[in-house]
Every structure is written in C-alpha cells, then in structure tokens.
Design an enzyme around this catalytic site. Structure first.
Site, mmCIF file in Angstrom:
data_model
loop_
_atom_site.group_PDB
_atom_site.id
_atom_site.type_symbol
_atom_site.label_atom_id
_atom_site.label_comp_id
_atom_site.label_asym_id
_atom_site.label_seq_id
_atom_site.Cartn_x
_atom_site.Cartn_y
_atom_site.Cartn_z
ATOM 1 N N GLU A 173 -6.047 -7.782 -0.192
ATOM 2 C CA GLU A 173 -6.747 -7.600 0.979
ATOM 3 C C GLU A 173 -8.103 -7.272 0.802
ATOM 4 O O GLU A 173 -8.415 -6.222 0.135
ATOM 5 C CB GLU A 173 -6.111 -6.536 1.841
ATOM 6 C CG GLU A 173 -4.716 -6.951 2.378
ATOM 7 C CD GLU A 173 -4.006 -5.768 3.109
ATOM 8 O OE1 GLU A 173 -4.940 -4.823 3.673
ATOM 9 O OE2 GLU A 173 -2.786 -5.669 3.218
ATOM 10 N N GLU A 219 0.973 -1.045 -0.166
ATOM 11 C CA GLU A 219 0.028 -0.128 -0.066
ATOM 12 C C GLU A 219 0.898 1.254 0.231
ATOM 13 O O GLU A 219 1.089 1.979 0.908
ATOM 14 C CB GLU A 219 -0.925 -0.067 1.059
ATOM 15 C CG GLU A 219 -2.022 -1.272 1.286
ATOM 16 C CD GLU A 219 -3.067 -1.243 2.331
ATOM 17 O OE1 GLU A 219 -2.968 -0.471 3.137
ATOM 18 O OE2 GLU A 219 -3.932 -1.956 2.279
HETATM 19 O O1 IFM Z 1 -4.725 -3.369 8.815
HETATM 20 C C1 IFM Z 1 -4.542 -2.693 7.768
HETATM 21 C C2 IFM Z 1 -3.357 -3.306 7.072
HETATM 22 O O2 IFM Z 1 -2.113 -3.348 7.621
HETATM 23 C C3 IFM Z 1 -3.188 -2.627 5.544
HETATM 24 N N1 IFM Z 1 -4.627 -2.602 4.886
HETATM 25 C C4 IFM Z 1 -5.603 -2.242 5.527
HETATM 26 C C5 IFM Z 1 -5.764 -2.964 6.815
HETATM 27 C C6 IFM Z 1 -7.153 -2.490 7.564
HETATM 28 O O3 IFM Z 1 -7.124 -1.120 7.865
#
Ligand code: IFM
Length: 440
Positions: free
Chosen positions: A350, A166
């Site tokens: 994710e 990210e």
């Molecule tokens: O917990 C985070 C993760 O570290 C990165 N993506 C989003 C998740 C939820 O906020």
C-alpha cells in the site's frame, strides 16, 4: 515520468482495496461486525458513516475490475470479509458470500488480473467481538477456521494471500489508542491483541500451507519515526515509537521474540506462555508486504509508558494531515531486508495519498497524487538498483472509499466515486498510471 521499463521484467503493479471500505455490507447476507457497532456509537466516526453501502462494489465489481485492467495493473489486492462468508464468525458459511468471492476472483482471472487476497482487513464478526475479539486466546483457532474455509473454496485461484492487514492497526490503534473498532484504550487489551494477531497470522499460514497454497505473506504497516528535536529524550521517545510500530511484528515473525523497548511496557500484560508461541508465529513466509504513507515526529510526554507524543512536522501534507516523506519508504526498503527478511521478496502493498479531489467539467486534476506516487516509485526504483528484492508495488487505492473513522471525506482513490450516485470517474492519476503501465 517513469515507465514500466524502469522496473525489472515481471515487476507487479497493482491497485488495492478492502472489503468493508468498498463492498457495501447491507447486501448478500453479511453478518454484523465490530465496525458497524463502532460506527453506530456517537463520536467515533465522522458523520456516523458506516460501510452499509460504501461503493457498492458488491454489485459494481465488474466495472471496477474493468478499471483495474484498463489502467494496465497486473494485480488487484482485495480482502475477504470474514462476516460475509461466516456471519457468526464460526459455523455455517453464507453461500451468497462465498459465491460473491467466486465471482470476484473469476472476474479477475478472466481479465488477466492476479488476485492478491488479504483474509482480514479489520471487520471482525460481531459475535466474536462479543467474546472479546482479539483479546481472546481462542482467536487463533477461530481465525484458523476462517482461513480453512477460504483455502478450501478459493485457494486454487489466489495468486497471493496474506492473513492480516496491518497488525499494528488491528492491535495498537484499535486497543491502545482507541481510534478504530473496538475503540479500546487499554494496555492489557493492546498487549493481548498484539500477540494474538501474530499467533492468528501464523495459524492461518499453517492452515493454508496445509491446503497446498503458495505465495503466502505478511503485510505490515510502517511509519518513519523521527525525533521531534535533537534531545536524547526525543531520540528515546522516537525509538519507543519505532519499536512498537515498526519492529514488534517483524521481530515476532523473523526473530521469534519481541523488542526489549516494547517488553518494558507490555510484558506484564502479555498472555501467559507467550514465549512458547513463536514456532507458529514464525511459520515460513514467501514474501513480506510493506504499507507506507508517512513519517511522524515524536517527542517525550509526561505520561505512563510509552511516554511519547506526536508533534506537527514541517513537510507538505496530504488531506489526512500526513507529511509527504518518501525518504521513509527508502528507509524501510533498506531496514526491513537488512534487519529481518534478507533475500525474501518484498512488495509495497500500500502507498498513496488522500486529496480533496473535485470534479470540474468531468475531469479530476489530482496532480498532487501523481507527484506523490512518482516520488515514492522513484525510491522503489533506487532500492531495486541497490539490490533490494522488491517485486511489486500496489497503490492505495483503486476507489475513493470508507476511510474508517474519517468516513467518506478522505479521498484516496485513483478513481473518484460520487457517493450519491456511485458514479466512477477516473482521476488524472489513473490516466497517468495508465500511460506508465500500458505498453503498446
Ligand atoms: O484506508 C487505509 C487502509 O484500510 C489500510 N491502510 C491505510 C489506508 C489509508 O489510511
């Protein structure tokens, strides 16, 4: 309910976590990171919580991987803590840290789980943060050294590897909005971090390729930017939000330039010669990962560029206050291949939701999470039917864990963690996924 058979043969289902959020940094000789100093600063993190103990995955990883395997997941997405393997960020490695990831990766392979690694999921070694961290133009070289260490030691056993989780969070959220470590609110710092993150990514890809590693990708996060109303001003603000969040990094990676809507604010602050770095930034990739959770309603604001603000929306929300909008996932699964990646394999790396889960009589009824995942899986299935080369889907997260500046309050896990006893209890969503994934 969907089953594995609703997805193509070989579709990879996985569960995701990250090092700082679950391992417990107090054990195993890990060095300090900028998340430790950020959390130690009053007002930054709910209750001042940090990753010292977290879920003690450092010790309990066999039990956690048993839960990954028993649910029928094919892969486990984890990250390697830079400060655990290189406590100073550079120089002498920490043998205990390297041994930990050896054990962790081997334990995945013994269980038939594909190790999906991310090199950097946000805990920058403090000695590098002290030198300016992501603002420093030497960062790509330091990151390349870290990638070299990981490649030499583990490269032969990793199923897939992405350098950075990210980039938007690493750069914008942390250097412009100040919500994550190092907690800066500075446009120049943000511009430099945005560029250095991409250059570091490309450097690491080149280093890992040089060691013969395969299945290398990039993981970006996306938020579905919707105008708060039907005025042209709101449309313009949403377009700027979209350009910063959803277009900037893909544009660098796949077009070798940055969007005009972002350059209009950031260009004066980018490092000198930034235009010459795209050969490295565009190092060829084998896949792209999309992290998707929510949409945002965007309105104009009477502030300097980017002159926008987020406003509340009408859809049902998760424990994070994030609207549940599976349409956004459908949007990105269409837009990303159409505008950037073409036939390149995509993964949802994710997706999941935080829920105020409680144990009642030993059970955790997180039916809201089951519904959330089902709606999003359905969008994935429809995209595949439309020809999108989506090859896998990782749920965030295996365990309740450290949700950064929100501490341990927000529960994203398929498995409940009691943060007093560290006992793991699978939630109804874990059982539901098991019914979906375990075929007889
Ligand atoms: O917990 C985070 C993760 O570290 C990165 N993506 C989003 C998740 C939820 O906020």
């Amino acid at each position: 309910m969907l089953t594995r058979n609703d997805f193509p043969e070989g579709f990879v289902f996985g569960a995701a976590t990250s090092a700082y959020q679950i391992e417990g940094t107090a054990k195993g000789g890990a060095g300090p990171t900028h998340w430790d100093s950020f959390a130690a600063t009053p007002g930054n993190v709910v209750r001042g919580e940090n990753g010292d103990r977290a879920c003690d995955h450092y010790t309990r990883y066999p039990e956690d991987l048993d839960l990954v395997a028993a649910a029928g997941f094919d892969s486990y997405r984890f990250s390697t803590s830079w400060a655990r393997v290189l406590p100073e960020g550079r120089g002498t490695p920490n043998p205990e840290g390297l041994d930990f990831y050896d054990r962790l990766i081997d334990a995945m392979l013994e269980r038939g789980i594909k190790p999906a690694a991310t090199l950097y999921h946000w805990e920058l070694p403090q000695p590098l943060a002290d030198l300016g961290g992501w603002r420093n133009g030497d960062m790509p070289n330091w990151f390349g050294e870290f990638a070299d260490l990981i490649a030499r030691r583990f490269g032969d056993r990793l199923w897939s590897t992405a350098p950075i989780n990210e980039p938007w969070c690493v750069a914008w959220l942390s250097h412009f909005m100040g919500h994550h470590a190092p907690g800066m609110r500075d446009i120049r710092a943000a511009a430099r971090a945005m560029h250095h993150v991409l250059l570091s990514h490309g450097t690491a890809i080149e280093v890992m390729r040089g060691h013969g590693m395969t299945n290398l990708g990039a993981v970006c996060n996306f938020e579905y930017a919707l105008p708060a109303d039907d005025t042209p001003e709101a449309a313009g603000a949403a377009a700027r939000y979209d350009a910063i969040y959803n277009q900037f990094f893909l544009s660098g990676l796949f077009k070798g330039t940055y969007p005009d809507l972002v350059l209009e604010g950031l260009e004066p602050h980018l490092p000198q010669g930034w235009q010459d770095d795209f050969a490295t930034i565009q190092a060829p990739l084998d896949w792209v990962g999309l992290n998707y959770y929510t949409c945002k309603r965007i309105a104009p604001a009477a502030t300097p560029w980017p002159a926008l603000q987020e406003v509340d929306g009408p859809l049902p929300k998760t424990q994070m206050g994030w609207e549940i909008n599976p349409e956004g996932l459908a949007h990105f699964l269409k837009m990303v291949p159409q505008d950037y990646t073409g036939d390149l394999p995509l993964y949802v790396t994710e997706n999941g939701m935080a829920n105020p889960d409680v144990i009642i009589d030993g059970q955790i009824d997180d039916s809201a999470r089951i519904a959330y995942l089902d709606q999003h899986f359905n969008k994935a299935r429809l995209a595949i039917a439309d020809g999108v080369p989506l090859k896998g889907y990782f749920v965030w997260s295996l365990l309740d864990n450290y949700e950064w500046s929100l501490g341990y309050e927000k529960r994203f896990g398929l498995v409940h963690v009691d943060f007093e006893t560290l006992k793991r209890t699978p939630k109804a969503s874990w059982h539901s996924l098991k019914s979906m994934l375990v075929t007889s």
